[in-house]
Design a protein around this motif. Structure first.
Motif, mmCIF file in Angstrom:
data_model
loop_
_atom_site.group_PDB
_atom_site.id
_atom_site.type_symbol
_atom_site.label_atom_id
_atom_site.label_comp_id
_atom_site.label_asym_id
_atom_site.label_seq_id
_atom_site.Cartn_x
_atom_site.Cartn_y
_atom_site.Cartn_z
ATOM 1 N N ARG A 172 0.820 -1.204 0.000
ATOM 2 C CA ARG A 172 0.000 0.000 0.000
ATOM 3 C C ARG A 172 0.863 1.267 0.000
ATOM 4 N N ARG A 197 -8.143 2.990 -3.614
ATOM 5 C CA ARG A 197 -9.373 3.258 -2.856
ATOM 6 C C ARG A 197 -10.336 2.079 -2.940
ATOM 7 N N ASP A 200 -9.046 -0.568 -0.652
ATOM 8 C CA ASP A 200 -9.313 -0.222 0.745
ATOM 9 C C ASP A 200 -10.758 -0.521 1.123
ATOM 10 N N CYS A 203 -11.007 -4.298 1.479
ATOM 11 C CA CYS A 203 -10.292 -4.844 2.641
ATOM 12 C C CYS A 203 -10.915 -4.414 3.967
#
Length: 216
Positions: A172, A197, A200, A203
């Motif tokens: 990341r 994004r 994210d 996750c």
């Protein structure tokens, strides 16, 4: 049978054209294990080649091969057909040389005709935007699919490589993903903000629910 199309003219020391074709057919079927379609195509090509040289295998030299292929080209044969016939005659002359029917292998001097490989169709910018800009209700599967599409679009990696990724393969901080490609060669591929994004969201919001639900 294709061999029946070849006249029984002498092609070498005591070898007949139909015998040559029959032995070549057995070689293709049982030693090379080629598909029936490929065998039929190769036998048809050899029959035409032998007819071109008057049934005399001794006359099959590089000039004869080039002349035969040039005649095919002049007759308007497609490049894919010419590529197959070029491959066929190289296989055939190598086979005959190993059998002792040709003193040398003229196919080795023959250039390689390559079939055209058109570029794959790609999405234009607007089509890609519509694919990526899919409304999401925040469901784990939707978040996962969006992350996969964004990452695929951002990196250009193969689908098989994408499917083999794990969470730990994503750096990341550097915004690169570690990919294991062909030959198990590893490389790092960068990606941009939209893909980050989407990852994210998957996750943080999607993957935990997915795991708790027992989906993997």
């Amino acid at each position: 049978m294709v061999a029946e199309r070849v006249e029984e003219a002498a092609v070498g020391e005591g070898v007949k054209a139909d015998e040559v074709v029959q032995e070549f057919e057995a070689y293709l079927r049982f030693e090379r294990d080629l598909s029936p379609h490929t065998v039929r195509a190769y036998l048809g090509d050899v029959a035409e080649l032998l007819a071109y040289v008057g049934g005399r295998l001794a006359d099959v030299d590089v000039d004869a091969l080039r002349g035969w292929l040039a005649a095919q080209h002049d007759a308007g044969k497609a490049r894919a057909t010419l590529a197959r016939r070029s491959a066929c005659v190289r296989t055939f002359t190598a086979f005959c040389h190993r059998r002792g029917w040709l003193e040398s292998d003229p196919g080795l001097l023959l250039g390689t005709a390559k079939a055209p490989r058109p570029l794959p169709a790609v999405l234009d910018q607007e089509q890609a935007r519509r694919v990526l800009d899919v409304a999401s209700e925040g469901e784990p599967k939707e978040l996962r699919d969006q992350a996969l599409l964004e990452l695929l679009y951002a990196t250009g990696i193969r689908v098989s490589e994408l499917c083999g990724l794990d969470v730990d393969d994503v750096d990341r901080e550097r915004r690169v993903v570690r990919v294991l490609g062909k030959g198990r060669k590893e490389r790092s591929v960068p990606f941009g903000g939209p893909a980050m994004r989407a990852l994210d969201r998957w996750c943080v919001n999607g993957r935990p629910l997915w795991v708790r639900a027992g989906s993997g």
